[in-house]
Each structure stands twice: as structure tokens, then as C-alpha cells.
Design an enzyme around this catalytic site. Structure first.
Site, PDB file in Angstrom:
ATOM      1  N   PRO B 122      38.607  39.879  37.935  1.00 50.36           N
ATOM      2  CA  PRO B 122      39.227  39.343  36.722  1.00 50.36           C
ATOM      3  C   PRO B 122      39.023  37.844  36.514  1.00 50.36           C
ATOM      4  CG  PRO B 122      40.888  39.549  38.420  1.00 50.36           C
ATOM      5  CD  PRO B 122      39.595  40.060  39.013  1.00 50.36           C
ATOM      6  N   GLY B 123      38.236  37.198  37.376  1.00 52.90           N
ATOM      7  CA  GLY B 123      37.874  35.808  37.096  1.00 52.90           C
ATOM      8  C   GLY B 123      38.490  34.772  38.016  1.00 52.90           C
ATOM      9  N   SER B 124      39.175  35.219  39.062  1.00 49.40           N
ATOM     10  CA  SER B 124      39.785  34.237  39.969  1.00 49.40           C
ATOM     11  C   SER B 124      38.712  33.329  40.579  1.00 49.40           C
ATOM     12  CB  SER B 124      40.576  34.937  41.081  1.00 49.40           C
ATOM     13  OG  SER B 124      39.768  35.891  41.720  1.00 49.40           O
ATOM     14  N   LYS B 125      37.632  33.954  41.025  1.00 53.51           N
ATOM     15  CA  LYS B 125      36.588  33.155  41.677  1.00 53.51           C
ATOM     16  C   LYS B 125      35.727  32.418  40.652  1.00 53.51           C
ATOM     17  CE  LYS B 125      36.835  36.466  45.382  1.00 53.51           C
ATOM     18  NZ  LYS B 125      37.665  37.476  44.651  1.00 53.51           N
ATOM     19  N   ASP B 143      30.478  41.625  34.661  1.00 52.13           N
ATOM     20  CA  ASP B 143      31.192  42.805  35.152  1.00 52.13           C
ATOM     21  C   ASP B 143      30.799  43.956  34.249  1.00 52.13           C
ATOM     22  OD1 ASP B 143      33.700  42.746  37.319  1.00 52.13           O
ATOM     23  OD2 ASP B 143      33.478  44.601  36.180  1.00 52.13           O
ATOM     24  N   ASP B 170      25.699  46.738  34.154  1.00 55.58           N
ATOM     25  CA  ASP B 170      25.619  47.209  35.525  1.00 55.58           C
ATOM     26  C   ASP B 170      24.932  46.098  36.337  1.00 55.58           C
ATOM     27  OD1 ASP B 170      25.286  49.504  37.592  1.00 55.58           O
ATOM     28  OD2 ASP B 170      23.291  48.622  37.382  1.00 55.58           O
ATOM     29  N   ASP B 191      30.631  39.302  45.148  1.00 55.84           N
ATOM     30  CA  ASP B 191      31.940  39.753  45.640  1.00 55.84           C
ATOM     31  C   ASP B 191      32.073  41.212  45.189  1.00 55.84           C
ATOM     32  OD1 ASP B 191      34.587  39.221  46.778  1.00 55.84           O
ATOM     33  OD2 ASP B 191      35.312  39.475  44.726  1.00 55.84           O
ATOM     34  N   CYS B 244      36.905  42.370  50.270  1.00 58.43           N
ATOM     35  CA  CYS B 244      38.284  42.275  50.767  1.00 58.43           C
ATOM     36  C   CYS B 244      38.557  43.491  51.651  1.00 58.43           C
ATOM     37  CB  CYS B 244      39.288  42.170  49.614  1.00 58.43           C
ATOM     38  SG  CYS B 244      39.164  43.495  48.410  1.00 58.43           S
TER      39      CYS B 244
END
Lengths: 151, 315
Positions: B122-125, B143, B170, B191, B244
């Protein structure tokens, strides 16, 4: 996403508008427009290279929503007021901390009746987007996802 | 409390052979995670933000001296209070678990660089990378899912990120497309989607959905994504691969495959969290030389969630 870079004439008009209305001098961004909005690209890629990317990739969006033109008025986005906080010199309307809470809930707030037009809203050091002053009220343009009442 | 499946437990015991270490891990994954936020330095300085939050009577600490933007909210707050705070709506901070900040720190993006964030939502990085680049250079953030793209765009706007181009493709196809027009990047963050074993503290349902079959499938997909991305790396460029999860099939096995196939060198990343070395073997597999430079982040070492970060260089 259809992206059109601002023509020289349109850019000149925009810069004149920014300076005249808000005292903002020479913001160093690449401006482009979508159907309703002006967006900016703050990065250091040339217009030509961006053109290649736009032509070859399925782009959803690019850069940042900067302003909307409506009825001859220019309304800066909340985030544009943050990026330009040090350059904004004119038409700043200071609101109280109580009014700030209401503003973030997308309520219109009472102001002096003599005020008219588009103002940049500020509480202490926080810029909070733009509002339209009319008939003693400051009307709010905060997007839904940025309002406290949305939670 | 959801109990781990026996195979998950057996595998974690192999990764953490000391009984006390495994016991610490097992205890920690059932604790609610700490409330970390990251100051959005595109809008406000860490000192100013801290002052604002303390005026709200929030107790704030900055546990990492060289990384003042990482802030821990120590006060007990009401559910949703961090997300609906005016400072959050204004884009002064991003709610982000500290271990999830590590891939961008490993990537070390610099102002003016050309960066690819291949699985960005969702854009944290992405927002963290943009802040480290001071909104200059350019980021391509991709994405594939519409709903995730909406979150990504919303977070980019809220954080005033202006140097990013968002694509919805993709990942493998996008890399092929970019390769065909000879695009090359200084830095690439991969990620990847993963089994999420590191996020049990915030998402305990992972223990229910966990399966070894999913891990094997994800590993294959991760290899394809990582290989595709690596073709776009400039000579001298850096790629960070992160997940993660703790599963070696999704971590060392992928990095080892990538390093061997593409001749990338695995470098040690300098991270503010305590991390352990990448493992050299798992089951019948032995991994490539240098794999020990990869970083395994465990919840019991830092009171955080679990992560894996590997930094690879194209020489």
C-alpha cells in the site's frame, strides 16, 4: 492515464495566478494536466524521458494532485499547500484550533462577511488546504479520505 | 490464542534450535505489536512532529539515534486513534511497523536516482523511499491489484510524494515491457508477496491459513519476479529483496537462485534493528556463498514483527 504537459502559455498563466493570488514565486515543478486537475512532478526526470515512460507503460497516475481549476478559480490541494508552505505569502486565512477540528471534519466555518474568494487555510504552522469565502462562510474542499468524520 | 500448526512449529524449531530462543519467539508472536510510526520528512521534521504529538499527551520515543524519523508511540491509545489523528490525515506520519522500514534503509536511495518499487502497495516503502530521495529523481511504483493501487495512490497523495509514477501491471510483464525500452534503474526494491509468517503479531489468522504448499508456490513466483527485476538493474546498481516471512524457501533459496543466475553479489545491509545472518542450508539445499550477509529479523530480538532483507549488488 492521459497526461498533457502544460503548454508554455498555460504554464505562464498558472505561475501568474499563483503569484497574484498566493504570493507563490516560481515553484520549480513540472506541471501537467488531466481533465479537471493540474498535477505536478517533483522529480528530476526530463520531460522527454517522462514522455517515453508515458508512451510505453500503462500508467495509472503520476506525481501529485496540485490544484483544481473551477469557475475561473484556482484551488490548491491540501498537499500542495504543504509542499509550498514556505512560499505562500498572500491570502492566508488563520483559523483557531477549535475551527481546525471542525475544518478537518469538513464543516464550513464562520468568517468575516467582507472576505470573498479563495484562501489558504492555516492554523499555527499547519497549512490545511484551500477554502472558498462567501457570505460569511469558508467552504471546505477536503477530500473524503482526509476528513476526521470519515473514520 | 491461535496455536501454530505442527509443521510450522517444527520448521521454526529448526530455524531457532535453542529452546529458550524458540520459547521467546513463541511468546512474542502472541503479543500485540508495538505502535510504530514513521515521520514523513517531506512535510515535517521529526522534532516538530514529536512536539505536536506530545502536545496531544502521547508519549513518544525515538529508539534509533541515527534514524529520528522512526517513532514509537508508547501511550495506550484507543483503537483507530493513530489513524484518525489530524497529524495522520495531514500526512505528517505513516503508520508503519519498524521491521517493514528496513528494506528501504537497506536500499539507501539517494536524491536524483531512478528507482523501481515492483510490488509497491500500500505504499509504506514507496513513501519512505520518496522521503529518502527528497522527492527528486523518479520512482516507478507498481502493483497489479486495483484495490491495492487505490491505497497506494491515496498514501502517495497524503504524503505529498511527487516523484512517483504508478503502474498497474503484473510484475513480470512490467519488467519485460521496461526491458524492451531499455529502462535501467539505480535501485530496485522487490518486496514480494509472501506467506507472512513474520506478521503473525498483527495478523494472527496467518497461523490458520499457513501451508507448506503455499510456501512452495510463492517461492516459485518470487524467483520469477526477482529474476525479471534483476534484468533492469544498472551496472553498480543495488537491488533489495525482502519478505515478511521466515520460510527459507521464500528467502535464502530465492536470493541464492538470483545470485547464481544473475551473478549478483550479496552485501551486508546496515540496519538499525538487530538481525541474524542468512542461513547457509535448509533441508537438502545449500545456499550460495555470501548468503550469510542477508538479514533475518526475528520478533523476539527487537520486539517487532519478522522480516527478511537481502541486499544485492550488480558489479
Amino acid at each position: 492515464m492521459k497526461i498533457r504537459f502544460l503548454t508554455k502559455g498555460k504554464k505562464k498563466e498558472l505561475l501568474r495566478n499563483l503569484e497574484k493570488n498566493f504570493g507563490i514565486e516560481k515553484p520549480d515543478f513540472l506541471f501537467f494536466e488531466t481533465i479537471r486537475d493540474i498535477r505536478i512532478f517533483t522529480g528530476s526526470v526530463s520531460k522527454e524521458d517522462l514522455g517515453i515512460l508515458v508512451k510505453n507503460l500503462q500508467i495509472q497516475t503520476m506525481g501529485l494532485f496540485f490544484a483544481r481549476r473551477e469557475g475561473g478559480e484556482l484551488r490548491l490541494s491540501l498537499d500542495a499547500t504543504h509542499l509550498l508552505s514556505k512560499k505562500i505569502k498572500k491570502n492566508i486565512l488563520e483559523i483557531s484550533s477549535v475551527q481546525k477540528e471542525r475544518w478537518m471534519n469538513c464543516e464550513s466555518i464562520e468568517i468575516e462577511k467582507s472576505l470573498k474568494g479563495i484562501f489558504i487555510v492555516k492554523n499555527k504552522e499547519d497549512f490545511m488546504g484551500t477554502g472558498k469565502a462567501l457570505n460569511g462562510k469558508l467552504f471546505n474542499f477536503l477530500p473524503k479520505e482526509r476528513r476526521t468524520g470519515n473514520y | 490464542m491461535i496455536n501454530p500448526k505442527p509443521l510450522f512449529e517444527e520448521r521454526m524449531r529448526r530455524l531457532l534450535p535453542e529452546e529458550s530462543d524458540f520459547a521467546d519467539f513463541s511468546k512474542k508472536i502472541h503479543e500485540y505489536p508495538l505502535n510504530f510510526i514513521r515521520c514523513n520528512t517531506l512535510k515535517i521534521s521529526p522534532d516538530e512532529l514529536r512536539q505536536k504529538l506530545e502536545e496531544k499527551n502521547w508519549k513518544i520515543s525515538q529508539p534509533f539515534s541515527g534514524r529520528q524519523e522512526i517513532m514509537l508511540i508508547e501511550s495506550k491509545l484507543l483503537p483507530g486513534e493513530i489513524g484518525k489523528a489530524i497529524e495522520h490525515l495531514l500526512g505528517y506520519y505513516y503508520v508503519q511497523e519498524v521491521s517493514s522500514m528496513m528494506p528501504a534503509f537497506a536500499l539507501e536511495p539517494k536524491p536524483g536516482e531512478f528507482v523501481l518499487d515492483l510490488c509497491a502497495s500500500p505504499g509504506s516503502k514507496t513513501t519512505q523511499i520518496a522521503a529518502l530521495m527528497e522527492n527528486s529523481g523518479a520512482i516507478i511504483a507498481n502493483d497489479r491489484a486495483v484495490d491495492r493501487i487505490i491505497s497506494l495512490c491515496s498514501n502517495l497523495e497524503r504524503c505529498a510524494v511527487g516523484n512517483t509514477i504508478v503502474t498497474k501491471e503484473d510484475a513480470i510483464f512490467l519488467c519485460q515491457e521496461m526491458g524492451s525500452i531499455n529502462l535501467e534503474f539505480d535501485k530496485i526494491l522487490v518486496d514480494v508477496p509472501c506467506s507472512g509468517e513474520g506478521n503473525i503479531r498483527s495478523n494472527p489468522k496467518t497461523l490458520i491459513t499457513w501451508s507448506i504448499g503455499a510456501i512452495r508456490q510463492l517461492s516459485d513466483l518470487q524467483k520469477k519476479i526477482a529474476i525479471s527485476a534483476s534484468a533492469l538493474l544498472k551496472k553498480g546498481g543495488t537491488m533489495v529483496y525482502s519478505t515478511c516471512t521466515h520460510a527459507p524457501e521464500e528467502n535464502e533459496e530465492v536470493v541464492s537462485y538470483l545470485a547464481q543466475k544473475k551473478g549478483l553479489v550479496i552485501e551486508k545491509a546496515s540496519l538499525p534493528l538487530k538481525s541474524r545472518h542468512g542461513i547457509k542450508e535448509w533441508g537438502k539445499s545449500s545456499f550460495v556463498e555470501g548468503i550469510e550477509n542477508a538479514c533475518r529479523i526475528y520478533p523476539q530480538d527487537n520486539d517487532c514483527e519478522g522480516f527478511f532483507v537481502a541486499k544485492l549488488k550488480k558489479e
